[in-house]
Design a protein around this motif. Sequence first.
Motif, PDB file in Angstrom:
ATOM      1  N   ASP A  12       0.868  -1.163   0.000  1.00 45.26           N
ATOM      2  CA  ASP A  12       0.000   0.000   0.000  1.00 45.26           C
ATOM      3  C   ASP A  12       0.907   1.216   0.000  1.00 45.26           C
ATOM      4  OD1 ASP A  12      -2.692   1.231   2.119  1.00 45.26           O
ATOM      5  OD2 ASP A  12      -1.701   2.036   0.354  1.00 45.26           O
ATOM      6  N   ALA A  24       0.411   4.166   0.076  1.00 49.72           N
ATOM      7  CA  ALA A  24       0.040   5.260   0.963  1.00 49.72           C
ATOM      8  C   ALA A  24       0.739   5.153   2.318  1.00 49.72           C
ATOM      9  CB  ALA A  24      -1.463   5.272   1.157  1.00 49.72           C
ATOM     10  N   THR A  25       1.178   3.941   2.671  1.00 52.94           N
ATOM     11  CA  THR A  25       1.816   3.783   3.965  1.00 52.94           C
ATOM     12  C   THR A  25       3.302   4.114   3.909  1.00 52.94           C
ATOM     13  OG1 THR A  25       2.377   1.497   3.542  1.00 52.94           O
ATOM     14  CG2 THR A  25       0.243   1.907   4.568  1.00 52.94           C
ATOM     15  N   ASP A  73       5.543  11.062  -0.146  1.00 51.95           N
ATOM     16  CA  ASP A  73       4.565  12.136  -0.339  1.00 51.95           C
ATOM     17  C   ASP A  73       4.573  12.697  -1.752  1.00 51.95           C
ATOM     18  OD1 ASP A  73       4.039  11.776   2.237  1.00 51.95           O
ATOM     19  OD2 ASP A  73       5.079  13.561   2.970  1.00 51.95           O
ATOM     20  N   ALA A  78       0.739   7.639  -4.659  1.00 52.83           N
ATOM     21  CA  ALA A  78       0.617   7.391  -3.220  1.00 52.83           C
ATOM     22  C   ALA A  78      -0.719   6.789  -2.799  1.00 52.83           C
ATOM     23  CB  ALA A  78       0.871   8.677  -2.451  1.00 52.83           C
ATOM     24  N   SER A  79      -1.785   7.044  -3.562  1.00 45.76           N
ATOM     25  CA  SER A  79      -3.083   6.555  -3.113  1.00 45.76           C
ATOM     26  C   SER A  79      -3.568   5.321  -3.866  1.00 45.76           C
ATOM     27  CB  SER A  79      -4.112   7.669  -3.263  1.00 45.76           C
ATOM     28  OG  SER A  79      -4.140   8.057  -4.612  1.00 45.76           O
ATOM     29  N   LYS A  80      -2.738   4.771  -4.745  1.00 43.99           N
ATOM     30  CA  LYS A  80      -3.198   3.602  -5.504  1.00 43.99           C
ATOM     31  C   LYS A  80      -2.429   2.344  -5.083  1.00 43.99           C
ATOM     32  CE  LYS A  80      -4.408   2.006 -10.125  1.00 43.99           C
ATOM     33  NZ  LYS A  80      -4.654   2.308 -11.519  1.00 43.99           N
ATOM     34  N   LYS A  81      -3.191   1.324  -4.744  1.00 40.72           N
ATOM     35  CA  LYS A  81      -2.589   0.060  -4.326  1.00 40.72           C
ATOM     36  C   LYS A  81      -2.348  -0.774  -5.579  1.00 40.72           C
ATOM     37  CE  LYS A  81      -3.750  -2.437  -0.107  1.00 40.72           C
ATOM     38  NZ  LYS A  81      -4.858  -2.905   0.719  1.00 40.72           N
ATOM     39  N   ASP A 106      -5.179  -2.792 -11.327  1.00 40.84           N
ATOM     40  CA  ASP A 106      -4.198  -2.649 -10.244  1.00 40.84           C
ATOM     41  C   ASP A 106      -3.048  -3.657 -10.374  1.00 40.84           C
ATOM     42  OD1 ASP A 106      -5.592  -4.914  -9.648  1.00 40.84           O
ATOM     43  OD2 ASP A 106      -6.279  -4.254  -7.661  1.00 40.84           O
ATOM     44  N   THR A 138       8.029   5.960  -5.380  1.00 47.16           N
ATOM     45  CA  THR A 138       6.678   5.382  -5.310  1.00 47.16           C
ATOM     46  C   THR A 138       6.462   4.540  -4.049  1.00 47.16           C
ATOM     47  OG1 THR A 138       7.242   3.311  -6.416  1.00 47.16           O
ATOM     48  CG2 THR A 138       6.650   5.178  -7.842  1.00 47.16           C
TER      49      THR A 138
END
Length: 190
Positions: A6, A8-9, A13, A18-21, A100, A121
């Motif tokens: 993930d 995002a973890t 930044d 950052a928000s796509k798994k 994904d 990334t």
Amino acid sequence: MGTVIDAATKDNDGSALASKKVTIIFVLGGPGSGKGTQCANIVQHYGYTHLSAGDLLRAERDSGSENGTMIDNMIAEGKIVPSEVTIKLLERAILETDNDKFLIDGFPRNEENRAAFESVTGIEPEFVLFFDCSEEEMTRRLLSRNQGRTDDNIETIKKRFKVYMESSLPVIEYYNSKGKVRRPIIYICP
Ligand code: C5P
Ligand code: MG
């Protein structure tokens, strides 16, 4: 399980990803080893989206972008385009695609590509598919494919092999040391 991270973890930044798994498989091997050909076969059966770093760079060059001339010169010389440019193209393609799972072919091509992608990334590949092919066979394939590429001539091919040996093989060795390299067996039907 493997490494579906993930993003995002991660401390990333700056990354548009950052928000796509996502699950990523890198597809590596020398020039003309069949990366693109085999990716086209794999997507038919496994639900992956195929992204070729070389194709993305050629499209960017042909789009009239400000980096066009630089990319054109690097490709004609068989040299590796700075990671920043290639990673932005990959990020954009991943975000634009409603899937994904990605096969990324021809990337990372050197240590700079590898380290920059990971730090920007926060993504590590699930594993790496490595197409090991003799120079003789790769040369034969490159000279017979007739795709109108400026780099499929014997002078540039020699430079591309040198870059592959000096810069790309160490990346494959790096992933091998982490137990991430898979060598597919290819059956060629007569
Ligand atoms: O993978 P492909 O053979 O299509 O790559 C063609 C050229 O694109 C390479 O020889 C190199 O000049 C450029 N390239 C790059 N960085 C990558 C992938 C390709 O600079 N990660
Ligand atoms: Mg290709």
